[in-house]
Design an enzyme around this catalytic site. Structure first.
Site, short mmCIF file in Angstrom:
data_model
loop_
_atom_site.label_atom_id
_atom_site.label_comp_id
_atom_site.label_asym_id
_atom_site.label_seq_id
_atom_site.Cartn_x
_atom_site.Cartn_y
_atom_site.Cartn_z
N ASN A 256 -9.90 0.03 -0.30
CA ASN A 256 -8.44 0.16 -0.31
C ASN A 256 -7.90 -0.45 -1.61
O ASN A 256 -7.97 -1.66 -1.81
CB ASN A 256 -7.89 -0.58 0.92
CG ASN A 256 -6.37 -0.50 1.03
OD1 ASN A 256 -5.68 -0.13 0.10
ND2 ASN A 256 -5.86 -0.85 2.19
N HIS B 11 -3.22 7.53 2.09
CA HIS B 11 -3.60 6.22 1.54
C HIS B 11 -4.97 5.87 2.09
O HIS B 11 -5.24 6.04 3.28
CB HIS B 11 -2.55 5.18 1.94
CG HIS B 11 -3.03 3.78 1.72
ND1 HIS B 11 -3.51 3.36 0.50
CD2 HIS B 11 -3.11 2.71 2.54
CE1 HIS B 11 -3.87 2.10 0.59
NE2 HIS B 11 -3.64 1.67 1.81
N CYS C 299 0.81 -1.23 0.00
CA CYS C 299 0.00 0.00 0.00
C CYS C 299 0.84 1.27 0.00
O CYS C 299 0.33 2.35 -0.30
CB CYS C 299 -0.94 0.01 1.19
SG CYS C 299 -2.13 -1.34 1.15
N1 ACO Z 1 -18.16 -8.25 9.26
C1 ACO Z 1 -18.69 -8.44 10.48
N2 ACO Z 1 -17.94 -8.74 11.55
C2 ACO Z 1 -16.62 -8.82 11.37
C3 ACO Z 1 -16.00 -8.64 10.13
C4 ACO Z 1 -16.83 -8.34 9.03
N3 ACO Z 1 -16.35 -8.13 7.80
N4 ACO Z 1 -14.66 -8.80 10.26
C5 ACO Z 1 -14.45 -9.06 11.56
N5 ACO Z 1 -15.62 -9.09 12.23
C6 ACO Z 1 -15.86 -9.35 13.66
C7 ACO Z 1 -14.69 -10.06 14.32
O1 ACO Z 1 -14.78 -11.47 14.13
C8 ACO Z 1 -14.89 -9.65 15.76
O2 ACO Z 1 -15.92 -10.46 16.31
P1 ACO Z 1 -15.85 -10.94 17.87
O3 ACO Z 1 -15.86 -9.65 18.67
O4 ACO Z 1 -17.06 -11.77 18.01
O5 ACO Z 1 -14.55 -11.67 18.00
C9 ACO Z 1 -15.44 -8.23 15.68
O6 ACO Z 1 -15.94 -8.09 14.34
C10 ACO Z 1 -14.37 -7.18 15.92
O7 ACO Z 1 -13.23 -7.50 15.10
P2 ACO Z 1 -11.95 -6.61 15.11
O8 ACO Z 1 -10.96 -7.24 14.20
O9 ACO Z 1 -11.55 -6.34 16.52
O10 ACO Z 1 -12.53 -5.26 14.47
P3 ACO Z 1 -11.81 -3.89 14.26
O11 ACO Z 1 -12.58 -2.82 14.89
O12 ACO Z 1 -10.34 -3.96 14.58
O13 ACO Z 1 -11.95 -3.68 12.71
C11 ACO Z 1 -10.61 -3.84 10.74
C12 ACO Z 1 -11.35 -4.60 11.82
C13 ACO Z 1 -11.63 -3.03 9.97
C14 ACO Z 1 -9.92 -4.82 9.82
C15 ACO Z 1 -9.58 -2.89 11.40
O14 ACO Z 1 -8.78 -3.60 12.32
C16 ACO Z 1 -8.71 -2.25 10.39
O15 ACO Z 1 -9.14 -1.49 9.55
N6 ACO Z 1 -7.38 -2.49 10.44
C17 ACO Z 1 -6.47 -1.92 9.50
C18 ACO Z 1 -6.27 -2.88 8.42
C19 ACO Z 1 -5.98 -2.25 7.10
O16 ACO Z 1 -6.41 -1.18 6.79
N7 ACO Z 1 -5.25 -2.98 6.29
C20 ACO Z 1 -5.01 -2.55 4.97
C21 ACO Z 1 -3.59 -2.59 4.59
S1 ACO Z 1 -2.60 -1.68 5.65
C22 ACO Z 1 -3.04 -0.14 5.38
O17 ACO Z 1 -3.40 0.15 4.30
C23 ACO Z 1 -2.97 0.83 6.48
#
Ligand code: ACO
Length: 332
Positions: free
Chosen positions: A286, A256, A122
């Site tokens: 993304n 980004h 990214c």
């Molecule tokens: N739909 C519904 N529920 C979901 C989903 C989904 N798509 N994905 C995960 N969950 C659930 C999980 O299983 C978890 O359930 P539980 O509480 O029963 O265990 C709950 O939602 C919370 O999950 P978390 O992973 O803690 O959620 P979080 O608030 O951290 O959001 C996310 C997840 C959106 C991936 C976030 O961590 C994020 O955006 N991280 C950055 C990742 C990123 O952007 N990567 C791209 C490349 S790097 C960059 O570009 C910066």
């Protein structure tokens, strides 16, 4: 490769941008029918409403070629004007060779010129800017085509709701050219990496059988989120300090586009006004190395980008890699 005049002080400038978005728009509602997720969850946690997916036949190079054609046309340049082609992609057409840059260059009619890919996920567009700036300032090139070309869907696991909802396909391209006008140039680019975080985001190879190898993205979402906010805030603070600037000296902050919450957290920490922050994550998701040039392209197509507009860019991605840039638009 053509050289520039001996003894001239040259700077690198962003001459034009272009982008390509695949036709198929996939809404959160559509994803609800495929995986255990909801429009409400995706919107609240990421700010994403739609993303675009390429067809089965389209490869990253096909997306990049279309974006590059637009950038060339807007720069009023011919393929023969280009000295070097560099592509940032996490989804190259081929695992090892040829590079996606070779494929894009050849399709555009750019022959007998160097072409290579860089792998910075990214952060790809910031890495591309950094390499292009160095080539131009050293006199090794005058006009460089840089392309972020990303069929990210080709490395996503449709069963993994933690990653499948985040990404989209697309391409963004730019022409970086030599200028003698520092006020219209790329003022500063900073890139960095730390492989100790390699397992935060990766595409491990798993052999299905002797003929097929599957490569799908795996991600530690929470860890990436936390480190992204912290590293990007530091990154932006430092590049502003290096340039003796504050948020008010920037016209557009083009981060980004990974997650609205990351963008908002960094913007708030650095005191950017919401009117300065460019957002496309709701529409495109993304798109990895394509996200920043696609966002700059949106500014251009909305007539918001003028000659001399000053932009601040930041990105973080797999590797982990990260970086930032302060630059001006030097196009028409
Ligand atoms: N739909 C519904 N529920 C979901 C989903 C989904 N798509 N994905 C995960 N969950 C659930 C999980 O299983 C978890 O359930 P539980 O509480 O029963 O265990 C709950 O939602 C919370 O999950 P978390 O992973 O803690 O959620 P979080 O608030 O951290 O959001 C996310 C997840 C959106 C991936 C976030 O961590 C994020 O955006 N991280 C950055 C990742 C990123 O952007 N990567 C791209 C490349 S790097 C960059 O570009 C910066």
């Amino acid at each position: 490769m053509k050289g520039v005049g001996v003894g001239e002080k040259v700077y690198a400038a962003l001459r034009s941008v272009g982008a390509y978005t695949p036709q198929r728009c996939v809404s959160n509602k559509e994803l609800e029918t495929q995986i255990d997720t909801s429009d409400e969850w995706i919107t609240r946690r990421t700010g994403i409403k739609t993303r675009y997916f390429a067809t089965a036949e389209q490869k990253s190079s096909d997306l990049g070629i279309e974006a590059a054609k637009v950038a060339l046309q807007r720069a009023k340049m011919l393929p023969s004007d280009i000295d070097l082609v560099i592509v940032g992609t996490l989804a190259p057409d081929f695992i090892a060779m040829p590079s996606t840059a070779c494929i894009i260059a050849s399709a555009l009619g750019i022959h007998d010129r160097p072409a290579f890919d860089i792998s910075a996920a990214c952060s790809g567009f910031i890495y591309l800017l950094s390499v292009a700036k160095a080539y131009i300032e050293s006199g090794m090139a005058k006009n460089i085509l840089i392309v972020g070309a990303e069929k990210v869907s080709s490395v996503l696991n449709p069963q993994d709701r933690g990653t499948y909802i985040l990404f989209g396909d697309g391409a963004g391209a730019a022409i970086i050219s030599a200028t003698q006008d520092k006020e219209l140039s790329i003022l500063n680019v900073h890139i960095s990496a730390d492989g100790q975080y390699q397992d935060y985001l990766m595409t491990p190879r798993s052999e299905i059988n002797k003929k097929e190898i599957m490569q799908c993205m795996s991600m530690k979402g929470n860890e990436v989120f936390k480190i992204a906010v912290h590293k990007l805030a530091d990154e932006v603070k430092h590049i502003l300090e290096e340039c003796n600037m504050g948020p008010k000296d920037i016209q557009y902050f083009v981060p980004h586009q990974a997650n609205y919450r990351i963008i908002k957290a960094v913007g708030d920490l650095l005191n950017f006004d919401s009117s300065q922050i460019v957002l496309t994550v709701d529409k495109f998701g993304n798109t990895s190395a394509a996200s920043i040039p696609m966002a700059i392209n949106m500014l251009y197509e909305n007539n918001q980008l003028k000659r001399g507009s000053r932009l601040l860019l930041d990105a973080l991605g797999g590797g982990l890699t990260w970086g930032s840039a302060i630059l001006h638009f030097d196009g028409e």
